[in-house]
Motif scaffolding. Structure first.
Motif, PDB file in Angstrom:
ATOM      1  N   UNK A  95      34.379  38.424  41.745  1.00  0.00           N
ATOM      2  CA  UNK A  95      35.631  38.550  41.708  1.00  0.00           C
ATOM      3  C   UNK A  95      35.386  39.408  40.606  1.00  0.00           C
ATOM      4  N   UNK A  96      34.395  39.682  39.587  1.00  0.00           N
ATOM      5  CA  UNK A  96      35.177  39.531  37.986  1.00  0.00           C
ATOM      6  C   UNK A  96      33.946  41.269  37.798  1.00  0.00           C
ATOM      7  N   UNK A  97      33.366  41.749  38.703  1.00  0.00           N
ATOM      8  CA  UNK A  97      32.440  42.953  39.209  1.00  0.00           C
ATOM      9  C   UNK A  97      33.516  43.877  39.316  1.00  0.00           C
ATOM     10  N   UNK A  98      33.377  45.059  38.529  1.00  0.00           N
ATOM     11  CA  UNK A  98      33.979  46.520  38.254  1.00  0.00           C
ATOM     12  C   UNK A  98      34.268  45.984  39.403  1.00  0.00           C
ATOM     13  N   UNK A  99      35.757  47.159  39.768  1.00  0.00           N
ATOM     14  CA  UNK A  99      36.541  47.201  40.922  1.00  0.00           C
ATOM     15  C   UNK A  99      37.104  46.656  41.746  1.00  0.00           C
ATOM     16  N   UNK A 100      37.089  45.773  40.928  1.00  0.00           N
ATOM     17  CA  UNK A 100      38.445  44.484  41.397  1.00  0.00           C
ATOM     18  C   UNK A 100      39.169  44.577  40.495  1.00  0.00           C
ATOM     19  N   UNK A 101      40.700  45.511  40.988  1.00  0.00           N
ATOM     20  CA  UNK A 101      41.830  45.227  40.633  1.00  0.00           C
ATOM     21  C   UNK A 101      42.401  44.801  41.163  1.00  0.00           C
ATOM     22  N   UNK A 102      43.294  43.700  40.835  1.00  0.00           N
ATOM     23  CA  UNK A 102      44.099  42.948  41.292  1.00  0.00           C
ATOM     24  C   UNK A 102      45.995  44.288  41.220  1.00  0.00           C
ATOM     25  N   UNK A 103      46.426  43.627  42.436  1.00  0.00           N
ATOM     26  CA  UNK A 103      48.440  43.892  42.119  1.00  0.00           C
ATOM     27  C   UNK A 103      48.637  43.881  40.738  1.00  0.00           C
ATOM     28  N   UNK A 104      49.268  41.834  40.860  1.00  0.00           N
ATOM     29  CA  UNK A 104      49.627  41.122  39.917  1.00  0.00           C
ATOM     30  C   UNK A 104      49.041  39.910  40.178  1.00  0.00           C
ATOM     31  N   UNK A 105      48.234  39.095  39.226  1.00  0.00           N
ATOM     32  CA  UNK A 105      47.110  38.162  39.020  1.00  0.00           C
ATOM     33  C   UNK A 105      47.767  36.657  38.489  1.00  0.00           C
ATOM     34  N   UNK A 106      48.460  36.185  38.974  1.00  0.00           N
ATOM     35  CA  UNK A 106      49.021  35.071  38.530  1.00  0.00           C
ATOM     36  C   UNK A 106      48.349  33.585  38.386  1.00  0.00           C
ATOM     37  N   UNK A 107      47.114  32.817  39.052  1.00  0.00           N
ATOM     38  CA  UNK A 107      46.929  32.041  38.903  1.00  0.00           C
ATOM     39  C   UNK A 107      45.577  32.594  38.890  1.00  0.00           C
ATOM     40  N   UNK A 108      44.302  31.624  38.387  1.00  0.00           N
ATOM     41  CA  UNK A 108      43.033  31.810  38.912  1.00  0.00           C
ATOM     42  C   UNK A 108      42.604  30.293  38.644  1.00  0.00           C
ATOM     43  N   UNK A 109      41.910  30.119  40.122  1.00  0.00           N
ATOM     44  CA  UNK A 109      41.334  28.761  39.964  1.00  0.00           C
ATOM     45  C   UNK A 109      39.995  29.144  40.260  1.00  0.00           C
ATOM     46  N   UNK A 110      38.851  27.697  39.199  1.00  0.00           N
ATOM     47  CA  UNK A 110      37.354  28.116  39.080  1.00  0.00           C
ATOM     48  C   UNK A 110      37.355  27.048  39.151  1.00  0.00           C
ATOM     49  N   UNK A 111      36.360  26.872  40.779  1.00  0.00           N
ATOM     50  CA  UNK A 111      35.654  25.774  40.831  1.00  0.00           C
ATOM     51  C   UNK A 111      34.476  25.401  40.585  1.00  0.00           C
ATOM     52  N   UNK A 112      34.535  24.085  40.231  1.00  0.00           N
ATOM     53  CA  UNK A 112      32.935  23.624  39.413  1.00  0.00           C
ATOM     54  C   UNK A 112      32.885  24.764  38.070  1.00  0.00           C
ATOM     55  N   UNK A 113      34.166  24.872  37.491  1.00  0.00           N
ATOM     56  CA  UNK A 113      34.183  25.634  36.151  1.00  0.00           C
ATOM     57  C   UNK A 113      33.325  26.095  35.645  1.00  0.00           C
ATOM     58  N   UNK A 114      32.701  24.022  35.053  1.00  0.00           N
ATOM     59  CA  UNK A 114      30.764  24.164  34.090  1.00  0.00           C
ATOM     60  C   UNK A 114      30.211  24.493  34.048  1.00  0.00           C
ATOM     61  N   UNK A 115      29.880  25.137  35.549  1.00  0.00           N
ATOM     62  CA  UNK A 115      29.001  26.335  36.101  1.00  0.00           C
ATOM     63  C   UNK A 115      28.972  28.112  35.699  1.00  0.00           C
ATOM     64  N   UNK A 116      30.603  28.472  34.647  1.00  0.00           N
ATOM     65  CA  UNK A 116      30.425  29.321  34.427  1.00  0.00           C
ATOM     66  C   UNK A 116      30.249  29.431  33.348  1.00  0.00           C
ATOM     67  N   UNK A 117      29.356  30.821  32.597  1.00  0.00           N
ATOM     68  CA  UNK A 117      29.359  31.101  31.017  1.00  0.00           C
ATOM     69  C   UNK A 117      30.424  31.826  30.898  1.00  0.00           C
ATOM     70  N   UNK A 118      31.533  31.116  30.075  1.00  0.00           N
ATOM     71  CA  UNK A 118      32.418  31.843  29.008  1.00  0.00           C
ATOM     72  C   UNK A 118      33.304  32.812  29.412  1.00  0.00           C
ATOM     73  N   UNK A 119      32.542  34.197  29.599  1.00  0.00           N
ATOM     74  CA  UNK A 119      31.795  35.385  29.706  1.00  0.00           C
ATOM     75  C   UNK A 119      32.358  35.886  30.610  1.00  0.00           C
ATOM     76  N   UNK A 120      32.103  34.645  32.320  1.00  0.00           N
ATOM     77  CA  UNK A 120      32.800  34.670  33.248  1.00  0.00           C
ATOM     78  C   UNK A 120      33.880  34.229  33.355  1.00  0.00           C
TER      79      UNK A 120
END
Length: 692
Positions: A377-402
């Motif tokens: 989802x965070x790779x180049x080429x993924x462009x949203x029309x209008x992103x209003x909400x981000x949901x991260x599951x098991x959020x502690x497994x992601x890096x800050x940058x991600x």
């Protein structure tokens, strides 16, 4: 008279030595006088008295004097030096795992020496390993000797000299006004600091070494206060940011979703849904942590939040750390939303460019209102029309940058007027209260503290691996009754170092032992499509026993599976064991989790298994896990901030965390300059570790 040129090499060598020393100090984060004065002792050594050997106590650092009565060089299991020291009260062993010829002379039979070190219990009684050895006629110290955190090549005396210079040069103004010191009964900062660096002769040595002395209490309070001030600043900063108020245009999508679910939400779920709905309606971004025990129903709460965002005309992105977990979410969202006319997209790293193309187009033009995926989802080429909400599951497994990358996919506008998406972080690992207060105080936290109706606690059994055949017989009986079984192994390939039973070997063994039973194998190295096929076969009942690695730790929901066997349970972390156990107990039948263990068990492994046997409460498990392993596992990359708690303990200083929270509010409101000075003294630019 020496020429100027003859002095230059000496000066050059001195400058080089000074630069080398400065680099070594810098590796410890010690650059300014302010850094050095708060570089406090790890422990203290008592050189004020010589103890009788007969009074030696295991676990204490003690000093003894005596005569060497025997010197032994052993060759097995490795070459080492053993020395027997004797005084009027008894004998003690001194041991060196590596030694020099000069030590043989210093510790020759008949020599009198003074030794100091930590007393341990060895194979042949009490011993000192690598003790410090000095001459017996040296005078005794007047005070306890501080021992500072150091790195290779730094001597204690070098550190102490630099600290003393800093103490002389630096004015140690108190960052807390006198009124607050009196309110919270805190001693003076400068006096506390000097006492810890130079303990007076009459100091309570036990209190100093156990860090219960008032001087230590002041330091620990200051450290916790700096943390609370930083987190409060982070919260205030977020409140100044702009976001779209997600006010539902029609309000009927959520109602349609409720009808589609086929079950009623629990009171706890309804409470949390309302908390999130309120946040989403505001014009600053929500930054909420949704936590709950395994099986408490976090996914449906996330779906309700998604419905509110979609009904408000915005898109939603749901990201999970593994493809298996992300796919589980995708299937549920498709089941719930697509019959309501909402397009759900799927993005993963294993997709081909051809498979991704229509999803990327739908996300960009807004046709795809909800997209689920992995880090794709965070790779180049993924462009949203209008992103209003981000949901991260098991959020502690992601890096800050991600985390930031996904959020930035929805940022719009210039820097000063930028609008950013709301963010909901989900965690199936309950956060202990002290950890939430100290490291997550900048977040709003919602807790689902109630399990859905019909859930019965899982029975946990501890069995030695020697009873494996009994377990296999029980598996066969369960399958005859129509149930399904998980068998979890810690490794896929054989490890000579750990000699653990592998998933592959277990798969072949169970397939051989369970005649007529369909056994499946699932692990992280399988191709994505094959993993999906195996999981679908298990969900449909075609596969009756699933041998797997920890890829099934979270997200897998098969109600008919009521038996979980965990191989080499002593090798798993407590939170991981609890997550795995949560895969069963989701249906109408009594669930059992069997923990197969191998002897010998370490003390920590024994505590883990004991905790699993005694409770199924995720919050109690989390509290015990925090005591065993510290905060790192719960915080993910926030563990960077763990280093900021050098002195305070989440376990023993809980009352102080509450006081620091109270004091932080008063300091920010009434003494903002003091608050700034306090953060600078203790964090000095490291506040960002706490705000990720």
């Amino acid at each position: 008279m020496a020429s100027a040129s003859s002095k230059r090499p000496t000066k050059g060598r001195a400058d080089a030595a000074a630069n080398t020393l400065a680099r070594k100090f810098s590796q410890l984060g010690l650059e300014t006088d302010a850094d050095f004065v708060v570089h406090l002792p790890l422990r203290y050594e008592d050189e004020t008295a010589v103890h009788a050997i007969g009074d030696a106590r295991s676990g204490l650092s003690q000093q003894f004097e005596g005569e060497v009565v025997e010197q032994i060089i052993t060759q097995r299991p490795r070459k080492q030096l053993q020395v027997i020291l004797q005084d009027h009260s008894g004998r003690i062993t001194l041991r060196w795992l590596h030694f020099y010829p000069s030590q043989l002379k210093q510790l020759a039979e008949g020599q009198r020496v003074r030794v100091r070190g930590e007393v341990r219990r060895g194979f042949h009684g009490l011993e000192l390993v690598h003790p410090k050895v000095t001459k017996p006629d040296q005078g005794l110290s007047d005070t306890l000797t501080p021992v500072y955190p150091a790195s290779d090549g730094l001597r204690q005396q070098q550190i102490q000299n630099r600290i003393n210079e800093a103490l002389e040069r630096l004015p140690l103004q108190d960052t807390l006004p006198e009124a607050l010191r009196e309110q919270f009964e805190l001693p003076n900062f400068a006096e506390s600091l000097k006492l810890l660096h130079h303990p007076p002769r009459d100091v309570d040595a036990e209190a100093l070494m156990q860090k219960t002395h008032p001087a230590w209490q002041r330091i620990k309070f200051d450290e916790l206060l700096a943390q609370q001030l930083s987190l409060a600043a982070a919260r205030a900063s977020r409140r100044k940011q702009k976001s779209w108020p997600l006010i539902q245009k029609h309000g009927d999508l959520e109602q349609q979703l409720r009808k589609r679910l086929g079950f009623t939400l629990t009171a706890a779920q309804e409470r949390v849904v309302a908390e999130i709905a309120e946040d989403l309606s505001l014009s600053h971004p929500m930054h909420r942590l949704l936590q709950g025990d395994v099986g408490s129903g976090k996914t449906v709460v996330a779906a309700m939040a998604a419905a509110q965002a979609i009904d408000s005309g915005f898109q939603v992105a749901l990201m999970a750390p593994t493809e298996l977990l992300a796919e589980q979410h995708y299937q549920k969202m498709v089941l719930w939303f697509e019959p309501l006319g909402i397009t759900v997209g799927w993005l993963s790293g294993s997709q081909t460019a051809k498979q991704r193309a229509p999803v990327l187009e739908g996300v960009q033009n807004g046709h795809c209102a909800l997209v689920v995926g992995t880090q794709a989802l965070i790779q180049d080429g993924v462009e949203f029309h209008q992103l209003g909400l981000v949901i991260l599951d098991e959020q502690h497994r992601f890096g800050v940058g991600q985390r930031l990358s996904l959020s930035r996919k929805g940022e719009q506008g210039e820097k000063q007027k930028r609008t950013i998406p709301h963010q909901l972080n989900m965690s199936a690992t309950p956060i202990p209260r002290t950890l939430a207060m100290s490291f997550l105080a900048d977040l709003d936290v919602s807790v689902i503290d109630e399990l859905p109706a019909g859930r019965t606690p899982v029975i946990t059994k501890l069995l030695s691996e020697h009873r494996r055949e009994e377990v296999i017989a029980h598996i066969y009986a369960q399958i005859q009754e129509g149930r399904q079984v998980y068998w979890v192994c810690p490794l896929v390939e054989e490890s000579e170092a750990l000699q653990l039973q592998t998933a592959v070997d277990t798969y072949h063994h169970l397939a051989e032992q369970l005649a007529g039973v369909k056994v499946g194998l699932l692990h992280g190295k399988l191709p994505t499509q094959e993993k999906a096929q195996i999981m679908e076969a298990f969900r449909s009942g075609e596969v009756q026993v699933l041998v797997a690695t920890t890829v099934i730790e979270v997200g897998v929901d098969v109600p008919n599976a009521n038996l979980m066997v965990i191989e080499h349970a002593e090798r798993f972390g407590l939170a991981q064991l609890h997550q795995l156990r949560g895969r069963v107990g989701r249906g109408a039948h009594q669930a059992v989790c069997v923990l197969l263990y191998s002897q010998p068990l370490s003390a920590i492994a024994r505590e883990r298994l004991k905790a699993m046997y005694e409770t199924t409460d995720g919050f109690d498990i989390a509290r015990r896990d925090l005591a065993l392993r510290g905060p790192g596992e719960f915080l993910g990359v926030r563990q960077s901030g763990q280093a900021l708690l050098r002195f305070a303990s989440l376990d023993s200083d809980e009352y102080m965390i509450e006081q620091a929270q109270e004091c932080a509010v008063l300091l920010r409101e009434q003494y903002p300059e003091h608050a700034h000075a306090h953060v600078q003294r203790w964090l000095k630019g490291r506040e960002e570790f706490l705000r990720t």
